[in-house]
Design a protein around this motif. Structure first.
Motif, PDB file in Angstrom:
ATOM      1  N   ALA A 189       0.838  -1.198   0.000  1.00  0.00           N
ATOM      2  CA  ALA A 189       0.000   0.000   0.000  1.00  0.00           C
ATOM      3  C   ALA A 189       0.872   1.247   0.000  1.00  0.00           C
ATOM      4  CB  ALA A 189      -0.922  -0.002   1.212  1.00  0.00           C
ATOM      5  N   ALA A 190       1.938   1.228   0.790  1.00  0.00           N
ATOM      6  CA  ALA A 190       2.829   2.386   0.845  1.00  0.00           C
ATOM      7  C   ALA A 190       3.435   2.652  -0.537  1.00  0.00           C
ATOM      8  CB  ALA A 190       3.927   2.160   1.879  1.00  0.00           C
ATOM      9  N   TYR A 191       3.868   1.610  -1.208  1.00  0.00           N
ATOM     10  CA  TYR A 191       4.419   1.798  -2.565  1.00  0.00           C
ATOM     11  C   TYR A 191       3.338   2.266  -3.532  1.00  0.00           C
ATOM     12  CZ  TYR A 191       9.072  -0.054  -1.641  1.00  0.00           C
ATOM     13  OH  TYR A 191      10.344  -0.224  -1.179  1.00  0.00           O
ATOM     14  N   ALA A 192       2.105   1.743  -3.355  1.00  0.00           N
ATOM     15  CA  ALA A 192       1.028   2.090  -4.280  1.00  0.00           C
ATOM     16  C   ALA A 192       0.729   3.586  -4.258  1.00  0.00           C
ATOM     17  CB  ALA A 192      -0.225   1.293  -3.947  1.00  0.00           C
ATOM     18  N   PHE A 193       1.036   4.244  -3.134  1.00  0.00           N
ATOM     19  CA  PHE A 193       0.790   5.681  -3.070  1.00  0.00           C
ATOM     20  C   PHE A 193       2.008   6.493  -3.490  1.00  0.00           C
ATOM     21  CE2 PHE A 193      -2.840   4.178  -0.768  1.00  0.00           C
ATOM     22  CZ  PHE A 193      -3.821   5.024  -1.237  1.00  0.00           C
ATOM     23  N   GLY A 194       2.992   5.816  -4.079  1.00  0.00           N
ATOM     24  CA  GLY A 194       4.117   6.535  -4.657  1.00  0.00           C
ATOM     25  C   GLY A 194       5.261   6.797  -3.696  1.00  0.00           C
ATOM     26  N   SER A 195       5.401   5.988  -2.644  1.00  0.00           N
ATOM     27  CA  SER A 195       6.508   6.172  -1.705  1.00  0.00           C
ATOM     28  C   SER A 195       7.821   5.763  -2.348  1.00  0.00           C
ATOM     29  CB  SER A 195       6.325   5.293  -0.474  1.00  0.00           C
ATOM     30  OG  SER A 195       5.048   5.425   0.047  1.00  0.00           O
TER      31      SER A 195
END
Ligand SMILES: Nc1ncnc2c1ncn2[C@@H]1O[C@H](COP(=O)(O)OP(=O)(O)O)[C@@H](O)[C@H]1O
Ligand SMILES: [Mg+2]
Lengths: 310, 413
Positions: A189-195
């Motif tokens: 989820a963190a990566y999915a938001f562009g982290s």
């Protein structure tokens, strides 16, 4: 009875001996010496500070920390136990040992947490690291005292270095474990938001791994304390030295004074760091709340009532 | 009609998401798998022989702006893999995935992050809320990652929370909320960055049926005003039919049919799709337009004998009466045949007739059809556009089952 050593013997000891004496020591001694600088800087500062601090002030501060982290019971124990150590005359040694332990644990954390993070991010790095950690944990610390003395000399700093080597594995292992144990869907989820990877680390992985990392810190601390006596063999001071002196003179009383000091330090530090790992388990009323509690009208009224008849 | 108007609305717009021959193979030797795929081997065969799994097998699709594209299939059919290739969480083994003209399958990590921060947000099956952050910090996560200042983050997150009705819970922790509320937070987190595209991987799959139903309606309500481009994953065909403008049915990594709800239920492409459509409520899929007949009517000044003749010719029991094209009422064959005054159609007029809009679903007709008389189809402008014969409703509803029993008969014969 025939045994292979009748034919020939492997001069394993000689090999190690010459590798260390003829190659490692002459070539790398200055390098290893320079490693001492940061350790001795932190250690000397801490030792000077702790020994300069009035005994009662230190007791109050540590009891306060214990109260805020581990609760009232531990705080009371801390205060009584520290007074006891002062009364049996090992206050100075206790402070020296504490300085050594805190320094060692500090460097273990500074080295161990980043190494653990790297291990969590790369399976290949973990594959290389794991056997090294296994060796570090299984090799008896007496074995590496000799090369340490050759490379670093004797004294408190080499003692701290031996302690760091001995106490490092748990924090590395548990940092790795903690980060790998963070739910995969949260990381996703963190990566999915562009982290970026470092945002994922700071925002999600480290906070969620913190309990496990703190449990590792607690283990590292306990292992560091268990090195106190061994480190004294190569010239480190503190409670370990007291124990060794007692041992040398077969003076049970002195040895016990040092021993009880180590046990008490271990209990206090264990409780405090364990409460970091367990967070939320202890209700910690804020300072203001507590003071307000002291001056509650009901209490004052009760006290006033007590005083009247007198 | 929903899907038809949807199409008309989106036809002129660009595609937001465009997948071109996307493959995903889980395994170390994809080339071997590709060779077997081209020879027509099945997913199971390939797994048995090579130990590698085909996640997605040659999927191509477009999602137009403002469209809800639903991907439906059994567990393991590759839905999650497919949706994760849209935002690059899983890189495709082959093919292109264009988001607004940028191929996320081949772009740099930096570009991919930019796409995720600005264009595509995701809602997860098990919510994937950060347990160590408050509700509002969860919602603000995408904004924080983008580097927005704290005050603006809070303001925009509160707005997103208000959209799902949870502003009161801003400072709670996720574990303090029920499952339905947690997924609302998940939705708010997806909306907070104001993305154009929303990816939803079985977002309601972990919720109780009643709450799931509420959430579906709430999403439809939100979508009416937000008009996001949505890719919605589900294993529940009813959910797909309720939400989807366009539905793709997936099996073993491939699309077996792509179409509107009515196309999927009306003409299932194969037995796999048909098996899904058996259990669904057809009355909620088909719209009145699908069964409406031409608007048969007679002018009010026509003689009764004309009306009777027309009804006999058309083989109907009732007829609508108009006055210069506007509906006045209904006359029944029964009432007219015994008429004493054969000239005045107006006297036999029953002004109490049922009407329905062309985009109503069949289940809304049950009450109106109970009288057994034809129902007038009247569109939003008030124009009389058709007639629904009560018998046609039930005929449409049993069509799927007729086919079913026909097949069984053929099988036993
Ligand atoms: N990381 C992975 N490694 C190997 N196989 C995977 C992986 N992820 C998914 N698969 C396989 O790919 C297929 C599709 O999985 P998935 O996309 O999760 O299906 P769905 O979401 O439709 O249930 C399944 O057969 C699954 O076992
Ligand atoms: Mg899935």
């Amino acid at each position: 009875m025939f045994s292979p050593s009748d034919l020939f013997e492997i001069p394993f000891g000689d090999w190690v001996d010459s590798a260390v004496k003829d190659w490692l020591v002459p070539n790398f001694r200055p390098f290893f010496r320079s490693l001492q600088a940061p350790i001795s800087f932190v250690l000397d500062g801490l030792d000077g500070f702790l020994n300069a601090m009035p005994m009662l002030v230190f007791t109050a501060v540590l009891a306060f920390i214990a109260w805020r982290t581990a609760g009232r019971g531990v705080a009371i124990f801390t205060a009584l136990a520290l007074v006891f150590l002062d009364l049996i005359g090992v206050w100075g040694q206790t402070m020296t040992t504490l300085a050594m332990i805190v320094t060692a644990v500090f460097f273990c954390a500074v080295i161990g947490v980043p190494v653990g993070i790297l291990a969590a991010r790369s399976d290949r790095f973990l594959a290389i690291l794991r056997p090294i950690l296994d060796v570090m944990q299984t090799i008896p610390p007496f074995v590496y005292l000799v090369p340490i003395v050759m490379l670093f000399g004797v004294g408190t700093v080499p003692g701290v270095i031996a302690t760091i080597i001995f106490a490092l594995p748990p924090i590395v292992r548990l940092t790795n474990l903690g980060i790998r144990g963070v739910r995969a869907d949260l990381v996703e989820a963190a990566y999915a938001f562009g982290s970026t990877p470092s945002q994922v680390l700071w925002e999600v992985q480290l906070p969620l791994a913190m309990r496990t990392i703190m449990a590792g810190l607690n283990q590292t601390l306990m292992m560091a304390l268990s090195m106190a006596v061994i480190a004294a063999l190569i010239g480190a001071g503190g409670l370990g030295l007291t124990v060794n002196t007692g041992l040398g003179r077969l003076d049970v009383g002195t040895a016990m004074e040092g021993g009880i000091g180590i046990v008490i330090l271990a209990i206090i530090l264990d409780r405090i760091t364990q409460s970091f790992a367990e967070r939320k388990a202890v209700a910690t009323p804020s300072l203001a709340q507590t003071f307000r509690g002291f001056f509650k009208p009901s209490r004052m009224a009760a006290r006033a009532a007590d005083e009247k008849p007198a | 009609m929903k899907s038809l108007t949807g199409k008309a609305f989106t036809d002129g717009m660009a595609n937001k998401v465009e997948a071109k021959n996307i493959f995903k193979i889980f395994g170390s030797e994809p080339d071997r798998v590709f060779e077997m795929v081209s020879k027509g081997h099945s997913k199971a065969d390939i797994h048995a022989e090579t130990g590698q799994t085909i996640g997605v097998n040659d999927a191509s699709f477009e999602v137009a702006e403002g469209e809800v594209f639903v991907v439906m299939g059994l567990s393991g059919s590759g839905k999650s893999t497919l949706v994760r290739m849209i935002n690059g969480l899983i890189p495709p083994t082959r093919g292109q995935m264009m988001i607004d003209g940028v191929d996320v399958a081949s772009c740099s990590a930096e570009t991919l992050r930019k796409v995720r921060r600005e264009k595509v947000a995701m809602v997860f099956q098990h919510f994937a809320l950060f347990p160590h952050k408050t509700v509002i910090d969860n919602v603000a996560y995408g904004l924080k990652v983008k580097g927005l200042p704290a005050a603006e983050r809070r303001e925009r997150s509160l707005k997103a929370l208000a959209q799902v009705g949870l502003e009161a819970y801003a400072d709670s922790y996720p574990e303090e909320l029920s499952g339905g509320m947690q997924q609302r937070v998940g939705l708010a987190r997806g909306l907070a960055t104001e993305p154009e595209i929303l990816l939803m991987d079985e977002p309601f799959g972990a919720l109780d049926p009643l709450i799931r139903r509420d959430m579906q309606l709430e999403l439809l309500e939100l979508q009416r005003s937000l008009k996001k481009t949505i890719v919605f994953i589900t294993h529940d065909l009813n959910e797909a039919l309720i939400l989807g403008d366009k539905i793709a049915i997936m099996k073993d990594g491939s699309f077996v049919q792509v179409g509107t709800a009515e196309e999927i239920v009306g003409e299932p492409a194969d037995e796999y799709v048909r098996a899904f459509t058996q259990d669904i409520d057809r009355s909620r899929v088909f719209e009145v337009a699908a069964i409406a007949r031409p608007p048969l009517s007679i002018e009010i000044d026509a003689p009764v004998s004309d009306a009777l003749a027309r009804m006999e010719a058309e083989n109907v029991d009732a007829m609508f009466v108009t006055d210069k094209g506007t509906l006045q009422g209904q006359v029944l064959y029964r009432g007219l045949s015994g008429a004493s005054d054969p000239e005045a159609l107006a006297q036999h007029l029953d002004p109490d007739f049922a009407t329905v809009t062309p985009d109503a679903h069949l289940h809304e007709l049950y009450g109106k059809a109970a009288a057994g008389r034809p129902i007038a189809v009247v569109d939003e402008t008030g124009a009389f556009t058709g007639i629904v014969e009560p018998g046609d409703i039930f005929h449409q509803l049993v069509r799927g089952e007729e086919h079913e029993s026909g097949q069984k008969r053929a099988a036993t014969a």
